[in-house]
Design an enzyme around this catalytic site. Structure first.
Site, short mmCIF file in Angstrom:
data_model
loop_
_atom_site.label_atom_id
_atom_site.label_comp_id
_atom_site.label_asym_id
_atom_site.label_seq_id
_atom_site.Cartn_x
_atom_site.Cartn_y
_atom_site.Cartn_z
CB CYS A 1 -1.00 -0.01 1.15
SG CYS A 1 -0.32 0.21 2.80
CG ASP A 2 4.31 1.18 2.33
OD1 ASP A 2 3.31 0.47 2.53
OD2 ASP A 2 5.32 1.13 3.04
CB ALA A 3 3.48 1.08 -4.08
CG PHE B 1 3.19 8.78 -0.50
CD1 PHE B 1 2.45 9.90 -0.14
CD2 PHE B 1 4.57 8.90 -0.60
CE1 PHE B 1 3.08 11.11 0.12
CE2 PHE B 1 5.20 10.10 -0.34
CZ PHE B 1 4.46 11.22 0.02
#
Length: 373
Positions: A157-159, A161
């Site tokens: 999920c960081d991707a 951003f």
């Protein structure tokens, strides 16, 4: 310059009453300056390359703060710092071709391009993204750090951003629809895989689908969801108002903001684990910074009702200020990771101040608008 700065202090030293508390516009400005200056002074101690995503998040925050500093006091030193950084790296992105983390730095580059219109700021980012579009990812969504092909898609999920705002910003710069089409396709693949429609939160990656916290709740990482909301803000900045793509992302932003607002702790912070804060009792300022950023942006843009969300933003910002030392060091930042961990006040990492600066610029804008109006 001294006269201009004195006039600035006099003009902004105004208190705005929010939810029975006060937020001082000058205090917001000074806190951003302290945090930015402390982190810049300590960049030599950071164990990451200049092009790394950890630093890139701070650069994005500095680029937003640089605009405030220049507008208020004609101080362009932060823009000059970013210019030196970009020039000595020839505006290059990091090494891995598909990896979302490795073009996060392009968010700052593209902000600089918007201001200075120098083609060299744009070329390496264009080369990387166009190559990826011409050679679309084919790997599995089951992230495995021993298999690089599982990092081709945005499988964590960081991707969300790191990469999507870059493609969308390039669409606005070039007018080429291939960028927005690619972004939309890849984002929705990740959404379909990692978003829990009952909790309205993102799993960090597939490894957390079946994991539970000590209280039996699912594992939803604070900063992971902070990354997603921070990325959505950067994207909503870029979507044209009437874009056919915009409604999905705006609705997702509003849905997540409502859920995050429910999960704020009584101390104003959010914790490393969103659904089991008792197991991680310390504050966590990187996720809290991203959440305050998103909620304040939503209020400022009329996407979130002020009467409902302003008390949450006010409490969150005061909590963040309490984690800033007198010298400007921001504490309670969870180190690099992929899931909730306990944090201490002594811990800091570069993306924490980046999120703080992003939040501060929206708080400052909120106070500025409230005074003007």
């Amino acid at each position: 310059m001294k006269k201009k700065f004195l006039f600035f202090i006099l003009s902004v030293n105004v208190l705005s009453v929010l939810n029975g508390q006060t937020m001082d516009k000058m205090e917001v400005w000074q806190s951003m300056k302290r945090v930015a200056d402390w982190q810049i002074a300590h960049m030599g101690e950071v164990n990451h390359s200049e092009l790394n995503w950890v630093n890139a998040t701070f650069y994005l925050g500095v680029s937003r703060w640089a605009a405030v500093a220049e507008q208020t006091t004609q101080d362009d030193s932060y823009y000059k710092w970013l210019m030196r950084l970009g020039c000595r790296n020839y505006w290059q992105v990091d090494q891995r071709m598909y990896h979302a983390d490795d073009i996060c730095i392009s968010q700052m580059y593209l902000n600089m391009y918007d201001k200075y219109k120098k083609q060299e700021m744009l070329v390496p980012t264009l080369a990387r993204t166009e190559w990826v579009i011409m050679n679309p990812p084919t790997g599995s969504f089951k992230l495995d750090y021993h298999d690089a092909t599982t990092l081709e898609h945005w499988t964590w999920c960081d991707a969300l951003f790191m990469a999507p705002p870059v493609y969308l910003h390039l669409y606005n710069i070039t007018g080429d629809k291939k960028f927005i089409r690619f972004m939309d396709k890849e984002y929705k693949l990740t959404y379909d895989y990692l978003f829990d429609k009952e909790e309205n939160l993102f799993y960090r990656d597939h490894r957390y689908f079946d994991k539970k916290e000590a209280n039996g709740a699912n594992v939803f990482w604070g900063r992971g969801n902070g990354w997603v909301l921070g990325g959505l803000v950067e994207m909503l900045r870029e979507f044209p108002a009437k874009s056919k793509y915009r409604p999905f992302y705006q609705e997702l932003f509003q849905k997540m903001c409502r859920r995050i607002a429910e999960l704020q702790n009584s101390d104003g912070f959010w914790h490393a684990s969103l659904l089991d804060p008792d197991s991680y009792p310390s504050p966590e300022t990187s996720c809290s910074g991203f959440f305050v950023y998103a909620l304040a942006y939503g209020i400022n843009e009329g996407l979130l009702p002020k009467e409902q969300f302003l008390p949450i933003v006010t409490s969150g910002w005061r909590a963040l200020l309490s984690a800033v030392e007198k010298d400007g060091k921001l504490g309670y930042v969870q180190p690099v990771g992929a899931d909730p961990k306990n944090v201490t006040r002594e811990m800091s990492e570069v993306y924490g101040p980046g999120a703080f600066l992003l939040a501060g610029t929206e708080i400052y804008r909120m106070l500025q608008d409230s005074i003007i109006n």
